[in-house]
Design a protein around this motif. Structure first.
Motif, mmCIF file in Angstrom:
data_model
loop_
_atom_site.group_PDB
_atom_site.id
_atom_site.type_symbol
_atom_site.label_atom_id
_atom_site.label_comp_id
_atom_site.label_asym_id
_atom_site.label_seq_id
_atom_site.Cartn_x
_atom_site.Cartn_y
_atom_site.Cartn_z
ATOM 1 N N MET A 49 -34.409 -99.247 93.398
ATOM 2 C CA MET A 49 -33.122 -99.732 93.851
ATOM 3 C C MET A 49 -32.308 -100.462 92.897
ATOM 4 O O MET A 49 -30.911 -100.212 93.047
ATOM 5 N N ASP A 50 -32.811 -100.773 91.753
ATOM 6 C CA ASP A 50 -31.964 -101.574 90.620
ATOM 7 C C ASP A 50 -31.761 -100.769 89.571
ATOM 8 O O ASP A 50 -30.723 -101.057 88.850
ATOM 9 N N GLY A 51 -32.324 -99.773 89.363
ATOM 10 C CA GLY A 51 -32.296 -98.994 88.199
ATOM 11 C C GLY A 51 -33.209 -99.001 87.331
ATOM 12 O O GLY A 51 -33.847 -100.132 86.987
ATOM 13 N N PHE A 52 -33.778 -97.870 86.460
ATOM 14 C CA PHE A 52 -34.578 -97.900 85.579
ATOM 15 C C PHE A 52 -34.033 -98.103 84.240
ATOM 16 O O PHE A 52 -32.939 -97.606 83.684
ATOM 17 N N PRO A 53 -34.634 -98.834 83.209
ATOM 18 C CA PRO A 53 -34.018 -99.551 82.059
ATOM 19 C C PRO A 53 -33.933 -98.197 81.098
ATOM 20 O O PRO A 53 -32.941 -98.124 80.118
ATOM 21 N N GLN A 54 -34.746 -97.144 80.886
ATOM 22 C CA GLN A 54 -34.807 -96.073 79.773
ATOM 23 C C GLN A 54 -35.132 -94.859 80.634
ATOM 24 O O GLN A 54 -36.193 -94.391 80.631
ATOM 25 N N PRO A 55 -34.071 -94.283 81.031
ATOM 26 C CA PRO A 55 -34.276 -92.853 81.863
ATOM 27 C C PRO A 55 -34.526 -91.753 80.687
ATOM 28 O O PRO A 55 -34.043 -91.848 79.827
ATOM 29 N N LYS A 56 -35.326 -90.961 81.252
ATOM 30 C CA LYS A 56 -35.546 -89.627 80.347
ATOM 31 C C LYS A 56 -33.912 -88.730 80.574
ATOM 32 O O LYS A 56 -33.299 -89.261 81.478
ATOM 33 N N SER A 57 -33.876 -87.748 79.786
ATOM 34 C CA SER A 57 -32.735 -87.266 79.666
ATOM 35 C C SER A 57 -32.496 -86.615 81.064
ATOM 36 O O SER A 57 -33.611 -86.188 81.764
ATOM 37 N N ALA A 58 -31.198 -86.020 81.286
ATOM 38 C CA ALA A 58 -31.090 -85.259 82.715
ATOM 39 C C ALA A 58 -31.680 -84.042 82.707
ATOM 40 O O ALA A 58 -32.286 -83.486 83.620
ATOM 41 N N LEU A 59 -31.829 -83.416 81.295
ATOM 42 C CA LEU A 59 -32.634 -82.052 81.229
ATOM 43 C C LEU A 59 -34.013 -82.195 81.648
ATOM 44 O O LEU A 59 -34.656 -81.580 82.303
ATOM 45 N N PHE A 60 -34.676 -83.123 81.241
ATOM 46 C CA PHE A 60 -36.030 -83.564 81.569
ATOM 47 C C PHE A 60 -36.405 -83.861 83.018
ATOM 48 O O PHE A 60 -37.113 -83.258 83.650
ATOM 49 N N GLN A 61 -35.456 -84.612 83.545
ATOM 50 C CA GLN A 61 -35.513 -84.883 85.031
ATOM 51 C C GLN A 61 -35.243 -83.672 85.887
ATOM 52 O O GLN A 61 -36.167 -83.529 86.689
ATOM 53 N N ALA A 62 -34.376 -82.669 85.428
ATOM 54 C CA ALA A 62 -34.275 -81.695 86.129
ATOM 55 C C ALA A 62 -35.107 -80.673 86.166
ATOM 56 O O ALA A 62 -35.286 -79.723 86.760
ATOM 57 N N PRO A 118 -27.497 -96.678 97.979
ATOM 58 C CA PRO A 118 -27.851 -95.839 97.082
ATOM 59 C C PRO A 118 -29.244 -96.154 96.203
ATOM 60 O O PRO A 118 -29.115 -97.271 95.640
ATOM 61 N N LEU A 119 -29.922 -95.079 96.080
ATOM 62 C CA LEU A 119 -31.143 -95.541 95.060
ATOM 63 C C LEU A 119 -30.783 -94.877 93.726
ATOM 64 O O LEU A 119 -29.863 -93.844 93.498
ATOM 65 N N LYS A 120 -31.307 -95.340 92.733
ATOM 66 C CA LYS A 120 -31.057 -95.021 91.582
ATOM 67 C C LYS A 120 -32.128 -93.972 90.911
ATOM 68 O O LYS A 120 -33.158 -93.954 91.635
ATOM 69 N N PRO A 121 -31.683 -92.985 90.350
ATOM 70 C CA PRO A 121 -32.583 -92.004 89.785
ATOM 71 C C PRO A 121 -33.857 -92.462 89.036
ATOM 72 O O PRO A 121 -33.896 -93.461 88.609
ATOM 73 N N HIS A 122 -34.987 -92.021 89.296
ATOM 74 C CA HIS A 122 -36.230 -92.350 88.767
ATOM 75 C C HIS A 122 -36.011 -91.771 87.391
ATOM 76 O O HIS A 122 -35.391 -90.655 87.007
ATOM 77 N N PHE A 123 -36.666 -92.703 86.334
ATOM 78 C CA PHE A 123 -36.678 -92.419 84.992
ATOM 79 C C PHE A 123 -37.080 -90.771 84.656
ATOM 80 O O PHE A 123 -36.755 -90.445 83.630
ATOM 81 N N ALA A 124 -37.974 -90.378 85.216
ATOM 82 C CA ALA A 124 -38.552 -89.180 84.974
ATOM 83 C C ALA A 124 -38.314 -87.933 86.169
ATOM 84 O O ALA A 124 -37.974 -87.047 85.663
ATOM 85 N N TYR A 125 -38.280 -88.441 87.415
ATOM 86 C CA TYR A 125 -38.159 -87.171 88.410
ATOM 87 C C TYR A 125 -36.659 -87.060 88.810
ATOM 88 O O TYR A 125 -36.279 -86.070 89.420
ATOM 89 N N GLY A 126 -35.654 -88.094 88.408
ATOM 90 C CA GLY A 126 -34.170 -87.815 88.742
ATOM 91 C C GLY A 126 -34.040 -88.250 90.194
ATOM 92 O O GLY A 126 -34.835 -89.402 90.634
ATOM 93 N N ALA A 127 -32.897 -88.086 90.679
ATOM 94 C CA ALA A 127 -32.632 -88.669 92.113
ATOM 95 C C ALA A 127 -33.595 -87.976 93.004
ATOM 96 O O ALA A 127 -33.830 -86.880 93.037
ATOM 97 N N LEU A 128 -33.752 -88.902 93.737
ATOM 98 C CA LEU A 128 -34.645 -88.703 95.092
ATOM 99 C C LEU A 128 -34.153 -89.144 96.191
ATOM 100 O O LEU A 128 -33.610 -90.427 96.068
ATOM 101 N N SER A 129 -34.590 -88.419 97.347
ATOM 102 C CA SER A 129 -34.105 -89.391 98.641
ATOM 103 C C SER A 129 -35.120 -90.515 98.938
ATOM 104 O O SER A 129 -36.087 -90.643 98.171
ATOM 105 N N HIS A 130 -34.573 -91.383 99.919
ATOM 106 C CA HIS A 130 -35.700 -92.597 100.299
ATOM 107 C C HIS A 130 -37.130 -91.790 100.901
ATOM 108 O O HIS A 130 -37.941 -92.808 100.215
ATOM 109 N N ALA A 131 -36.890 -90.960 101.478
ATOM 110 C CA ALA A 131 -38.273 -90.404 102.051
ATOM 111 C C ALA A 131 -39.067 -90.034 100.667
ATOM 112 O O ALA A 131 -40.272 -90.343 100.600
ATOM 113 N N ASP A 132 -38.311 -89.436 99.906
ATOM 114 C CA ASP A 132 -39.205 -88.915 98.722
ATOM 115 C C ASP A 132 -39.477 -90.237 97.606
ATOM 116 O O ASP A 132 -40.603 -90.085 96.960
ATOM 117 N N PHE A 133 -38.672 -91.248 97.475
ATOM 118 C CA PHE A 133 -39.075 -92.372 96.841
ATOM 119 C C PHE A 133 -40.221 -92.942 97.429
ATOM 120 O O PHE A 133 -40.975 -93.470 96.747
#
Length: 151
Positions: A49-62, A118-133
Motif C-alpha cells: 500500500m505504501d511502496g517498496f523501497p528498492q524495486p527491481k527493474s521494470a524489465l525484471f518485474q515484467a 491504488p496499490l504499489k507495484p511489488h518489488f519483484a512481481y510488479g503491478a498486482l491487483s488487490h486479489a493477486d496481492f
C-alpha cells in the motif's frame, strides 16, 4: 515440526494470529526470532500500500518476477529465502517478545483488507491487483509457517 495447517486466505491469517497470541509457545526455527518474522510479513503487507523501497527493474518485474508469481499462483504455494529481508526495508527487530510484531501484522492485514486505494507495484512481481496481492501475502505468510512451531 512446521506449523500446520497453512493459511489459505487473509481471513485465515487473522485466525492464525489469534492462535499465535494464545499459544503456550511460538518460535521460529531459523536465524530470525519470531518478532523479526512477523515484522517482515507486516512490512510486505504495508509496502503493498505504501511502496517498496528498492524495486527491481521494470524489465525484471515484467519477466522473471511476473513468471515467478505465475508459478506460485499456479502451484498455490511460494518458496523463498525465509531469512531474506525485503530490499531496502528497515531493520527487523530481534526481540524476544513477538507480541508487538504480531499486533503490527494483524493491523497491516486488516488495513489491506479495507484498502481501496491504488496499490504499489511489488518489488519483484510488479503491478498486482488487490486479489493477486492478497494471494501473494497469503502465500508469503504460509511459506513462513514452514519455519514456525506452535505449541
Amino acid at each position: 515440526m512446521a506449523d500446520t495447517p497453512k493459511v489459505q486466505s487473509l481471513d485465515d491469517v487473522l485466525r492464525w494470529l489469534d492462535r499465535l497470541e494464545h499459544a503456550a509457545q511460538v518460535q521460529s526455527t531459523n536465524a530470525w526470532k519470531m518478532s523479526a518474522v512477523l515484522e517482515h510479513m507486516a512490512q510486505s503487507v504495508d509496502m503493498s500500500m505504501d511502496g517498496f523501497p528498492q524495486p527491481k527493474s521494470a524489465l525484471f518485474q515484467a519477466t522473471v518476477g511476473a513468471a515467478a508469481f505465475a508459478v506460485f499462483r499456479l502451484r498455490g504455494r511460494m518458496r523463498h529465502g525465509l531469512t531474506e529481508p525485503i530490499l531496502g526495508a528497515p531493520p527487523l527487530p530481534q526481540a524476544d517478545d513477538y507480541r508487538l510484531a504480531l499486533d503490527h501484522l494483524r493491523a497491516s492485514v486488516q488495513r489491506f483488507q479495507a484498502y481501496t486505494g491504488p496499490l504499489k507495484p511489488h518489488f519483484a512481481y510488479g503491478a498486482l491487483s488487490h486479489a493477486d496481492f492478497a494471494l501473494a501475502h497469503t502465500l508469503h505468510i504460509a511459506n513462513h509457517q514452514d519455519d514456525i512451531t506452535v505449541a
